[in-house]
Motif scaffolding. Sequence first.
Motif, mmCIF file in Angstrom:
data_model
loop_
_atom_site.group_PDB
_atom_site.id
_atom_site.type_symbol
_atom_site.label_atom_id
_atom_site.label_comp_id
_atom_site.label_asym_id
_atom_site.label_seq_id
_atom_site.Cartn_x
_atom_site.Cartn_y
_atom_site.Cartn_z
ATOM 1 N N GLN A 117 0.834 -1.211 0.000
ATOM 2 C CA GLN A 117 0.000 0.000 0.000
ATOM 3 C C GLN A 117 0.863 1.253 0.000
ATOM 4 O O GLN A 117 0.565 2.234 -0.691
ATOM 5 C CB GLN A 117 -0.957 -0.018 1.201
ATOM 6 C CG GLN A 117 -2.046 1.044 1.116
ATOM 7 C CD GLN A 117 -2.860 0.958 -0.180
ATOM 8 O OE1 GLN A 117 -3.359 -0.104 -0.537
ATOM 9 N NE2 GLN A 117 -2.963 2.067 -0.915
ATOM 10 N N ALA A 120 1.973 1.687 -3.429
ATOM 11 C CA ALA A 120 0.844 2.123 -4.266
ATOM 12 C C ALA A 120 0.599 3.620 -4.072
ATOM 13 O O ALA A 120 0.407 4.358 -5.043
ATOM 14 C CB ALA A 120 -0.408 1.322 -3.908
ATOM 15 N N ASP A 121 0.648 4.082 -2.816
ATOM 16 C CA ASP A 121 0.359 5.501 -2.533
ATOM 17 C C ASP A 121 1.339 6.417 -3.245
ATOM 18 O O ASP A 121 0.959 7.446 -3.787
ATOM 19 C CB ASP A 121 0.374 5.758 -1.017
ATOM 20 C CG ASP A 121 -0.832 5.112 -0.338
ATOM 21 O OD1 ASP A 121 -1.803 4.774 -1.046
ATOM 22 O OD2 ASP A 121 -0.777 4.918 0.895
ATOM 23 N N LYS A 124 0.809 6.877 -7.108
ATOM 24 C CA LYS A 124 -0.342 7.669 -7.608
ATOM 25 C C LYS A 124 0.156 8.844 -8.430
ATOM 26 O O LYS A 124 1.083 9.550 -8.030
ATOM 27 C CB LYS A 124 -1.182 8.172 -6.431
ATOM 28 C CG LYS A 124 -2.193 7.142 -5.999
ATOM 29 C CD LYS A 124 -3.153 7.669 -4.935
ATOM 30 C CE LYS A 124 -3.843 6.469 -4.311
ATOM 31 N NZ LYS A 124 -3.917 6.499 -2.878
ATOM 32 N N GLY A 125 -0.466 9.023 -9.581
ATOM 33 C CA GLY A 125 -0.080 10.166 -10.410
ATOM 34 C C GLY A 125 1.047 9.855 -11.378
ATOM 35 O O GLY A 125 1.384 10.661 -12.224
ATOM 36 N N THR A 126 1.650 8.659 -11.285
ATOM 37 C CA THR A 126 2.684 8.274 -12.259
ATOM 38 C C THR A 126 2.055 7.249 -13.207
ATOM 39 O O THR A 126 0.952 6.742 -12.935
ATOM 40 C CB THR A 126 3.897 7.592 -11.587
ATOM 41 O OG1 THR A 126 3.515 6.267 -11.207
ATOM 42 C CG2 THR A 126 4.363 8.365 -10.362
ATOM 43 N N ASP A 127 2.737 6.944 -14.302
ATOM 44 C CA ASP A 127 2.183 5.849 -15.130
ATOM 45 C C ASP A 127 3.269 4.847 -15.470
ATOM 46 O O ASP A 127 3.292 4.259 -16.537
ATOM 47 C CB ASP A 127 1.463 6.393 -16.371
ATOM 48 C CG ASP A 127 2.438 6.911 -17.400
ATOM 49 O OD1 ASP A 127 3.609 7.154 -17.017
ATOM 50 O OD2 ASP A 127 2.048 7.057 -18.570
ATOM 51 N N ARG A 149 -4.058 -3.337 -5.321
ATOM 52 C CA ARG A 149 -3.596 -2.101 -4.665
ATOM 53 C C ARG A 149 -2.857 -1.203 -5.654
ATOM 54 O O ARG A 149 -3.067 0.011 -5.685
ATOM 55 C CB ARG A 149 -2.666 -2.431 -3.486
ATOM 56 C CG ARG A 149 -3.388 -2.954 -2.273
ATOM 57 C CD ARG A 149 -2.394 -3.335 -1.168
ATOM 58 N NE ARG A 149 -3.050 -4.217 -0.216
ATOM 59 C CZ ARG A 149 -3.821 -3.787 0.785
ATOM 60 N NH1 ARG A 149 -3.984 -2.503 0.975
ATOM 61 N NH2 ARG A 149 -4.396 -4.651 1.589
ATOM 62 N N ASN A 151 -3.063 -1.327 -8.965
ATOM 63 C CA ASN A 151 -4.017 -0.910 -10.002
ATOM 64 C C ASN A 151 -4.923 0.219 -9.489
ATOM 65 O O ASN A 151 -5.187 1.188 -10.206
ATOM 66 C CB ASN A 151 -4.839 -2.126 -10.458
ATOM 67 C CG ASN A 151 -5.678 -1.822 -11.676
ATOM 68 O OD1 ASN A 151 -6.872 -2.040 -11.687
ATOM 69 N ND2 ASN A 151 -5.055 -1.290 -12.729
ATOM 70 N N ASN A 152 -5.355 0.107 -8.245
ATOM 71 C CA ASN A 152 -6.205 1.157 -7.662
ATOM 72 C C ASN A 152 -5.483 2.501 -7.576
ATOM 73 O O ASN A 152 -6.117 3.545 -7.506
ATOM 74 C CB ASN A 152 -6.674 0.771 -6.253
ATOM 75 C CG ASN A 152 -7.711 -0.339 -6.298
ATOM 76 O OD1 ASN A 152 -8.260 -0.627 -7.360
ATOM 77 N ND2 ASN A 152 -7.959 -0.970 -5.164
ATOM 78 N N ALA A 153 -4.147 2.446 -7.567
ATOM 79 C CA ALA A 153 -3.370 3.697 -7.533
ATOM 80 C C ALA A 153 -3.290 4.317 -8.930
ATOM 81 O O ALA A 153 -2.644 5.338 -9.113
ATOM 82 C CB ALA A 153 -1.974 3.423 -6.989
ATOM 83 N N GLY A 154 -3.926 3.668 -9.915
ATOM 84 C CA GLY A 154 -3.965 4.250 -11.262
ATOM 85 C C GLY A 154 -2.939 3.655 -12.217
ATOM 86 O O GLY A 154 -2.792 4.120 -13.346
#
Length: 354
Positions: A117, A120-121, A124-127, A149, A151-154
């Motif tokens: 997690q 994951a946090d 977020k905002g990166t790809d 987890r 995937n949920n971060a994008g």
Amino acid sequence: MELEKFALPGVEDKRPLVIAGPCSAETEDQVMETAKQLAKNGIKIFRAGIWKPRTKPGGFEGNGVKALPWMQQVKKETGMLTATEVATAKHVEEALKYGIDVLWIGARTTADPFAVQEIADVLKGTDVPVLVKNPVNPDLELWIGALQRINNAGIKRLGAIHRGFSTYDKKLYRNLPQWHIPIELHRRIPELPIICDPSHIAGRRDLIASLCQQAMDLQFQGLIIESHNDPDNAWSDASQQVTPEVLNLILNNLVIRETNQTTENLTELRRQIDDIDMSLLETLAKRMRICREIGTYKKEHDMTVLQTNRYDEILCKRAQQGEELSMDGEFMKVVFEAIHAESVRQQMKIMEGK
Ligand code: PEP
Ligand code: MN
């Protein structure tokens, strides 16, 4: 899961996707020398461990940030993409700062939802594309949970790495393949690419070629293989690393088989398999019916459900009979243990008067 194709710039979209490089980035020379040899053989993605989770203290724990400029150098001089393992938010930040192209989460980290997690946090905002190794223990839900987890971060360019599962008593492999687990993962999330890590499954270099072939036959998307310019003197995982030259040989000898059924012949054979499965089911149902009759007899005569001698006799005899029919004795034991367990369950119901 919302996923995109695991597309990487400059990497052809074909099977197998190959990631190769040393277990650890040891020195600038070792990294550059290995990378150049791999690039010469057409490898497009270079792996090296910067932070190494070691089972016991005292082993080589990686060079850390100091080695990240070497990865940049690899990219600059060979044009390969780079990949490394991250285990903390700080690792992710540092890796991204130095332009690492693909991140992976190691087996020990996947087993820890807090750590996943945290990663994951910060993602977020990166790809950035991320690969998630299976947890050390054979727990598919934990593996899927870690993938969710991230995937949920994008992160939509997501993949899984199968690196086998720890066992207490080591046998042939360092980590048991337990192929049914990645196969079930594929069934559950068909659009998720799965890459095989034969190096960590095998633990020894002579088993790598056959594991690569098995992975291809099981339709894995790619391979991540440890390769070092001087494997015997590697600072970590020496016995499982191969030279770039040997890796080239292994890859060139791989047979990539057709994945789709193309012939009518195959359809006919599959129809026969369906018929055989139906008769197996009918035979099994008949066997269970007789077992229930025996259950009734045992109940009426105050006998216990489990008759150990009879059970041992069945297992040994069936293993032997199976072998005579060209099947593996161990396999026969597994089959008859499962059948016996179901028979016992059905007899217990009778005993309980259900
Ligand atoms: C590695 O890839 O070098 C590694 C440490 O692997 P795993 O997390 O599978 O043990
Ligand atoms: Mn390793």
